[in-house]
Design an enzyme around this catalytic site. Sequence first.
Site, PDB file in Angstrom:
ATOM      1  NE  ARG A  59     -14.973  69.604  16.728  1.00 46.62           N
ATOM      2  CZ  ARG A  59     -15.527  68.855  15.786  1.00 46.62           C
ATOM      3  NH1 ARG A  59     -16.165  69.413  14.796  1.00 46.62           N
ATOM      4  NH2 ARG A  59     -15.467  67.547  15.820  1.00 46.62           N
ATOM      5  CE  LYS A 196       0.550  44.666  11.138  1.00 48.27           C
ATOM      6  NZ  LYS A 196       0.221  44.660  12.554  1.00 48.27           N
ATOM      7  CG  ASP A 249     -11.178  48.408   8.107  1.00 53.96           C
ATOM      8  OD1 ASP A 249     -10.458  49.421   8.132  1.00 53.96           O
ATOM      9  OD2 ASP A 249     -11.394  47.692   9.105  1.00 53.96           O
ATOM     10  CG  HIS A 254      -4.167  46.364   6.322  1.00 53.52           C
ATOM     11  ND1 HIS A 254      -3.475  47.546   6.266  1.00 53.52           N
ATOM     12  CD2 HIS A 254      -5.075  46.528   7.325  1.00 53.52           C
ATOM     13  CE1 HIS A 254      -3.932  48.378   7.195  1.00 53.52           C
ATOM     14  NE2 HIS A 254      -4.913  47.785   7.838  1.00 53.52           N
ATOM     15  CE  LYS A 359      -3.885  41.110  15.960  1.00 52.08           C
ATOM     16  NZ  LYS A 359      -4.481  41.814  14.842  1.00 52.08           N
TER      17      LYS A 359
HETATM   18  C1  BG6 Z   1      -6.904  48.739  10.712  1.00 45.50           C
HETATM   19  C2  BG6 Z   1      -8.378  48.472  10.530  1.00 45.50           C
HETATM   20  O1  BG6 Z   1      -6.375  49.345   9.565  1.00 45.50           O
HETATM   21  O2  BG6 Z   1      -6.237  47.511  10.932  1.00 45.50           O
HETATM   22  C3  BG6 Z   1      -8.942  47.732  11.725  1.00 45.50           C
HETATM   23  O3  BG6 Z   1      -9.068  49.706  10.359  1.00 45.50           O
HETATM   24  C4  BG6 Z   1      -8.132  46.488  12.023  1.00 45.50           C
HETATM   25  O4  BG6 Z   1     -10.305  47.383  11.490  1.00 45.50           O
HETATM   26  C5  BG6 Z   1      -6.649  46.821  12.093  1.00 45.50           C
HETATM   27  O5  BG6 Z   1      -8.585  45.942  13.248  1.00 45.50           O
HETATM   28  C6  BG6 Z   1      -5.811  45.559  12.198  1.00 45.50           C
HETATM   29  O6  BG6 Z   1      -4.477  45.914  12.440  1.00 45.50           O
HETATM   30  P1  BG6 Z   1      -3.481  44.898  13.105  1.00 45.50           P
HETATM   31  O7  BG6 Z   1      -2.157  45.592  13.074  1.00 45.50           O
HETATM   32  O8  BG6 Z   1      -3.975  44.634  14.489  1.00 45.50           O
HETATM   33  O9  BG6 Z   1      -3.512  43.653  12.260  1.00 45.50           O
END
Ligand code: BG6
Length: 502
Positions: A59, A196, A249, A254, A359
Site C-alpha cells: 500500500r 529445514k 502459532d 510446526h 533455543k
Molecule cells: C514462526 C512463528 O512460524 O516460527 C514464530 O510464527 C516463531 O513465533 C518461528 O518464532 C520459529 O521459527 P524458527 O525457524 O526460528 O524455529
Amino acid sequence: MNSNPLREGMRLKRIAPSHILIILGVTGDLTRRKLIPSLYQLYRRRLLPTDLSIVGFARREKSDEQFRNEMAEELLQLHAPEKDVLRFVAMLHYHRGDFADPNAYRALRERLESMDGGEGERQPLLFYLATPPSAYGTIIDHLGAAGFSDESMGWRRIVVEKPFGVDLSSAQQLNARVLKVFREKQIYRIDHYLGKETVQNLLVFRFANGIFEPIWNRRYIDHVQITVAETLGIEGRAAFFEQTGILRDIVQNHVFQLLCLVAMEPPAAVDADAVRDEKVKVLRALQTIAAADVEKAVVRAQYSAGSLWNETLPGYLQEEGVAPDSTTETFVAMRLFLNNWRWAGVPFYLRTGKRLPKKVTEIAIFFKDAPLQFFPEEMRKDVVSNVLALNIQPNEGISLSFDSKVPGYDRAVRPVTMDFRYGAGFGEELPDAYERLLLDAMVGDSTLFIRADENETAWKILQPVLENWMNQNGTLPHYPVGTWGAAEAQALFPSGRRWRRL
Ligand code: BG6
C-alpha cells in the site's frame, strides 16, 4: 536434499527460464527478514530462473528505486558483497496498491503485461501472500476476478503463509475460498519447518536406512518427546500473538509436522501426494482429546518476569500491546496418542514455549529399557534409557545415547553418546528453509507444502482444546522467563519419566 547446483541439477531442469514472482505485502517483516535474503542466496548460488522479475505489491507509496535501495541496504547489513547485491536488486520492482481495490489488480495486470518486452503475461506467475492473514480472503478473490488463476498463458501458483485459519471452521472457510479461485495443485500452503534440512532428513534417516525401521514402533519405543523451545518473546508482535497464542502459532503446524514425519508409514513414492497421504493418516490416527480430558492432557502457561542471560525481562502481561488480563498462552505441553498398529499406547509428549532458557528444537525417541538388568543399581550411575535425539536446530545433528562400562576396575555403568553433527559431517552451512521452499514452488514440487486436508485435520485435533480454553475464565499458570515452562507439565508423565533436560 542440498541446494548445491550439481545435486539440484535434475530438479532445476524443470524450472522455467523466465518467471515473475509477485510478493503481496512486500513492506512487511517476512519479506525483509526471510524472503529477500533467501532469494538473494538462491541468486548467488545461481539457482534462480535466469530471467526472474520480483514485483513487490503493497500500500505504501514507493518507487522502484526506493524499494531497491531499501532491500539493498538490508542485504548489505548481512554482509553481502555490494556488486552482487546491486545486480540482484535490479530484478526488483514495486507496485503500489490497496489490497481491497480491484483497480490495483487491474493495474498490476497491465504492469505485468508490459514487462519482459510485452511478454510478461506469458511468463509463469508465482504469487506470494506475505500479508497479515486477515487480508488473504480479499486478495484471493481479487486475484481471481483479475484472471490471475487462469493458466492458459503459463502456470499460476500461489504461496500462502501460515497461519492458515485460526481454528477448524475458519480453515475450512479459507480453503473453500481459495479453492474457488485456484486448484489445489496451484496452492502452496507454507510451513517453513518443512524446508529445514534436518526436517527433510527425517524421511531419509528413517527410510533410506534399514536399521531403524524394524525398531520404530510400540514394541521398542517407550515414548517420544518433541520440543520446540525459543528464547525469544513475542518480538513486538503483540497484535498477532494475542490473537494466536502458541498452540496455533507453533503446535498446529510446526510441531504437528514433526510428529507426522516421525510417526508416518513409508510412503509408496517420494512424491507430493504419496508423502502427504501418509502424513494425513497420522493426523487422522491422533486420538481426539475429550473435552473432559483437556486439562489432564494439555498444560498451558504464560511467562512472567524473570531473567535470561543475566538480563531481566518483562513478563508476557507487561509486553507492549498485551491486555493486562490476557489469557493467551506462551507455553504449551501436551500428551497425545495415536490409534494405529504401529503406535498404540506410545505417548507423544509435545512442548513449546517462548522465553525458555534455550533455543532448541529436538525430537527425542526414548527406547524401552532392556528386559533384564544384570548390573546392580549402585553400579549404574545416572543411567538413562537409550535415547535417539534428532536435533533439528540449532546444533543440527543426531545422537544416540547408550550405557557403557566406565573404564577401571569396578563395574560402573554410565551413559555415553554417539554423535553426528551436520557441520562436521558435510562442512557446509545449511541453507535457510525459505530458500528450499521458494525454489520448490517455482519448480512445482509441493511435497514440502501443506495440503488442504492436512491443514484441516490438524485443526480438528486441536479444536476441543481451543473450545475448552475459550470457555474458561481465570488466570493461567506462570513460569518465570528463562525457565522450562509450567511445572504442571511434569504431571503429564507417569512416575519414573520426565521431560528431557536440554
Ligand atoms: C514462526 C512463528 O512460524 O516460527 C514464530 O510464527 C516463531 O513465533 C518461528 O518464532 C520459529 O521459527 P524458527 O525457524 O526460528 O524455529
